[in-house]
Design an enzyme around this catalytic site. Structure first.
Site, mmCIF file in Angstrom:
data_model
loop_
_atom_site.group_PDB
_atom_site.id
_atom_site.type_symbol
_atom_site.label_atom_id
_atom_site.label_comp_id
_atom_site.label_asym_id
_atom_site.label_seq_id
_atom_site.Cartn_x
_atom_site.Cartn_y
_atom_site.Cartn_z
ATOM 1 N N ALA A 162 0.828 -1.211 0.000
ATOM 2 C CA ALA A 162 0.000 0.000 0.000
ATOM 3 C C ALA A 162 0.858 1.255 0.000
ATOM 4 O O ALA A 162 0.580 2.226 -0.716
ATOM 5 C CB ALA A 162 -0.934 -0.004 1.208
ATOM 6 N N TYR A 163 1.900 1.245 0.813
ATOM 7 C CA TYR A 163 2.788 2.403 0.902
ATOM 8 C C TYR A 163 3.440 2.682 -0.455
ATOM 9 O O TYR A 163 3.501 3.832 -0.912
ATOM 10 C CB TYR A 163 3.850 2.135 1.968
ATOM 11 C CG TYR A 163 4.787 3.284 2.248
ATOM 12 C CD1 TYR A 163 4.413 4.320 3.110
ATOM 13 C CD2 TYR A 163 6.060 3.321 1.687
ATOM 14 C CE1 TYR A 163 5.279 5.363 3.385
ATOM 15 C CE2 TYR A 163 6.932 4.358 1.962
ATOM 16 C CZ TYR A 163 6.543 5.380 2.810
ATOM 17 O OH TYR A 163 7.404 6.416 3.080
#
Length: 258
Positions: A162-163
């Site tokens: 996600a990052y």
């Protein structure tokens, strides 16, 4: 005798908003902007009402400080913050979108909740805030917007799906907004910190093998510190970067050049 040249890095009289200003990179960036002459509005999810480190640092430099405690994962709260900033007595001259969060897990174990929170804080709500503040900058014909990107705006990383997606998104958003707003005198750029000793990298630094493999690849031979972001921040916030648009500037000790 020639007259002295005006300092293009001088931010005297400017108002800078820094999200994620309570500690780490945000604290260092806010301090650097104040040292260059800017008054600072600090935003953080856990910012103390009085006596925060960032307030003390800014005021010690003779600049004014205003703080807002805002959950940057809350879309409505971020929209309210944007309206508050834009209805103030002074316009926002510099917006530093630094707030961020990270979740570490293998992709097969990366939950929807982890994904949604990281994307909301690290990308979506940064757009919500920038869209509103940027609208006023475009109308005035001037302004500086900075995003905190990452080495993972260029690479894939491990266990941070996600990052990485969010940071790639920020790199694209930087360029998209620069294309639209440059004709209106608004600069949109990003800094991409390398491996900096902050809370976000503690898990890496606490793993001896991973920490050594990272350090061995950094040409500068050390982990970065938040203060290493100071120069790039002031440059991109000041008149020195007036012809710089859509850049994602690595501050990485040479990592990407290795």
């Amino acid at each position: 005798m020639p007259e002295p040249t005006t300092n293009p890095f001088d931010l005297t009289g400017r108002l800078a908003v820094v999200t994620g200003a309570r500690r780490g990179l945000g604290l260092a960036m806010a301090t650097a902007l104040a040292a260059a002459g800017a008054d600072v509005v600090g935003v953080s999810a856990h910012l103390e009402a009085e006596g925060s480190d960032v307030q003390r640092a800014v005021e010690a430099l003779g600049r004014s400080f205003t703080g807002y405690r805002v959950d940057l994962a809350d879309r409505a709260a971020v929209a309210d913050l944007a309206e508050t900033l834009c209805s103030g007595e002074r316009p926002v001259d510099v917006l530093v979108n630094n707030a961020g969060t990270i979740e570490r897990a293998p992709a097969v174990d990366h939950t929807d909740e982890m994904w949604d929170r990281v994307l909301e804080v690290d990308l979506s709500n940064q757009f919500v805030l920038t869209r509103r503040v940027g609208r006023d900058m475009v109308r005035r014909g001037r302004g500086k917007v900075l995003f905190t990107a990452s080495l993972l705006s260029f690479q894939g990383g491990l266990n941070v799906a996600a990052y990485t997606a969010a940071k790639y998104g920020l790199a694209g958003l930087t360029k998209a907004l620069a294309n639209e707003w440059a004709p209106h005198g608004v600069n949109v750029n990003a800094v991409a910190p390398g491996y900096v000793a902050t809370d976000n990298t503690r898990a890496l630094r606490d793993d001896p093998a991973r920490a050594r493999s990272i350090l061995d690849r950094i040409p500068a031979g050390r982990w970065g510190t938040p203060a290493d972001l100071a120069g790039a921040t002031v440059f991109l916030a000041s008149a020195a970067s007036d012809y710089v648009h859509g850049v994602v500037l690595p501050v990485d000790g040479g990592w990407l050049g290795r």
